[in-house]
Design a protein around this motif. Structure first.
Motif, short mmCIF file in Angstrom:
data_model
loop_
_atom_site.label_atom_id
_atom_site.label_comp_id
_atom_site.label_asym_id
_atom_site.label_seq_id
_atom_site.Cartn_x
_atom_site.Cartn_y
_atom_site.Cartn_z
N ALA A 26 0.84 -1.19 0.00
CA ALA A 26 0.00 0.00 0.00
C ALA A 26 0.88 1.24 0.00
N VAL A 27 0.43 2.28 -0.63
CA VAL A 27 1.17 3.53 -0.68
C VAL A 27 1.31 4.08 0.73
N GLY A 28 2.54 4.40 1.10
CA GLY A 28 2.79 4.95 2.42
C GLY A 28 2.99 3.89 3.49
N GLU A 29 2.84 2.62 3.13
CA GLU A 29 3.03 1.56 4.12
C GLU A 29 4.51 1.34 4.33
N ALA A 30 4.95 1.40 5.56
CA ALA A 30 6.36 1.25 5.88
C ALA A 30 6.65 -0.18 6.32
N PRO A 31 7.74 -0.77 5.81
CA PRO A 31 8.10 -2.11 6.23
C PRO A 31 8.78 -2.13 7.59
N LEU A 32 8.84 -1.00 8.26
CA LEU A 32 9.48 -0.91 9.57
C LEU A 32 8.45 -1.17 10.66
N ALA A 33 8.91 -1.78 11.74
CA ALA A 33 8.04 -2.04 12.89
C ALA A 33 7.61 -0.71 13.51
N PRO A 34 6.44 -0.68 14.14
CA PRO A 34 5.96 0.58 14.73
C PRO A 34 6.92 1.18 15.76
N VAL A 36 10.19 0.91 15.82
CA VAL A 36 11.32 1.47 15.08
C VAL A 36 10.91 2.77 14.42
N LEU A 37 9.73 2.79 13.85
CA LEU A 37 9.23 3.99 13.19
C LEU A 37 9.10 5.15 14.17
N ASN A 38 8.60 4.87 15.36
CA ASN A 38 8.48 5.91 16.39
C ASN A 38 9.85 6.42 16.83
N ALA A 39 10.83 5.50 16.95
CA ALA A 39 12.18 5.90 17.36
C ALA A 39 12.87 6.75 16.29
N LEU A 40 12.44 6.61 15.06
CA LEU A 40 13.00 7.42 13.97
C LEU A 40 12.33 8.80 13.87
N GLY A 41 11.36 9.05 14.71
CA GLY A 41 10.69 10.35 14.71
C GLY A 41 9.33 10.33 14.06
N GLN A 49 13.27 5.22 2.50
CA GLN A 49 13.79 4.04 3.17
C GLN A 49 14.05 2.98 2.11
N GLN A 50 15.10 2.22 2.34
CA GLN A 50 15.48 1.23 1.34
C GLN A 50 16.26 0.12 2.04
N ARG A 51 15.88 -1.11 1.76
CA ARG A 51 16.64 -2.24 2.26
C ARG A 51 17.83 -2.40 1.33
N VAL A 52 19.05 -2.25 1.87
CA VAL A 52 20.25 -2.32 1.05
C VAL A 52 21.00 -3.63 1.21
N ALA A 53 20.63 -4.43 2.18
CA ALA A 53 21.21 -5.75 2.39
C ALA A 53 20.24 -6.54 3.26
N LEU A 54 20.52 -7.80 3.45
CA LEU A 54 19.65 -8.62 4.29
C LEU A 54 19.64 -8.13 5.72
N THR A 55 20.72 -7.49 6.14
CA THR A 55 20.83 -7.07 7.53
C THR A 55 20.93 -5.56 7.69
N ARG A 56 20.55 -4.80 6.67
CA ARG A 56 20.70 -3.35 6.76
C ARG A 56 19.57 -2.63 6.04
N ARG A 58 18.51 1.34 4.96
CA ARG A 58 18.98 2.73 4.83
C ARG A 58 17.76 3.64 4.88
N VAL A 59 17.79 4.60 5.79
CA VAL A 59 16.67 5.52 5.97
C VAL A 59 17.21 6.93 5.89
N GLN A 60 16.50 7.79 5.16
CA GLN A 60 16.85 9.21 5.13
C GLN A 60 15.76 9.96 5.89
N LEU A 61 16.19 10.78 6.85
CA LEU A 61 15.26 11.49 7.72
C LEU A 61 15.15 12.96 7.34
N GLN A 62 13.98 13.53 7.57
CA GLN A 62 13.78 14.98 7.40
C GLN A 62 14.60 15.73 8.45
N ASP A 63 14.47 15.28 9.72
CA ASP A 63 15.14 15.93 10.84
C ASP A 63 15.86 14.85 11.65
N ALA A 64 17.18 14.80 11.53
CA ALA A 64 17.97 13.78 12.24
C ALA A 64 17.95 13.99 13.75
#
Length: 94
Positions: A26-34, A36-41, A49-56, A58-64
């Motif tokens: 679904a559009v806007g659906e994040a594969p991150l757990a809730p 984790v999503l809250n901890a990212l702001g 957000q992009q899965r770059v490896a099986l164990t990694r 990559r997320v780009q944030l508006q406000d780090a």
């Protein structure tokens, strides 16, 4: 793309056991757990957000500054690598 490759691999090994399905998210659906999503702001703090490896992941944030590393560890992310420009790598495995 990895899921399609993996599905093709298993279908080649066991053609009668793997049902062909199309994966749609679904559009806007994040594969991150809730947690984790809250901890990212929150979802509104994610640029990409992009899965770059099986164990990694990559997320780009508006406000780090809204990143909470302690909450990420509590949510089950073993390691976090914070880079310049609001880019964060979540190490999710060994």
């Amino acid at each position: 793309m990895f899921e399609k490759l993996q599905q093709a691999f298993w279908k080649a090994l066991t053609p009668d056991l793997v049902v062909e399905t199309t994966l749609t998210a679904a559009v806007g659906e994040a594969p991150l757990a809730p947690g984790v999503l809250n901890a990212l702001g929150g979802a509104d703090n994610l640029k990409s957000q992009q899965r770059v490896a099986l164990t990694r992941v990559r997320v780009q944030l508006q406000d780090a500054g809204r990143l909470d590393e302690v909450a990420l560890k509590a949510a089950g992310v073993p390691a976090v690598m914070v880079l310049a420009g609001g880019i964060v790598h979540l190490i999710t495995g060994l």
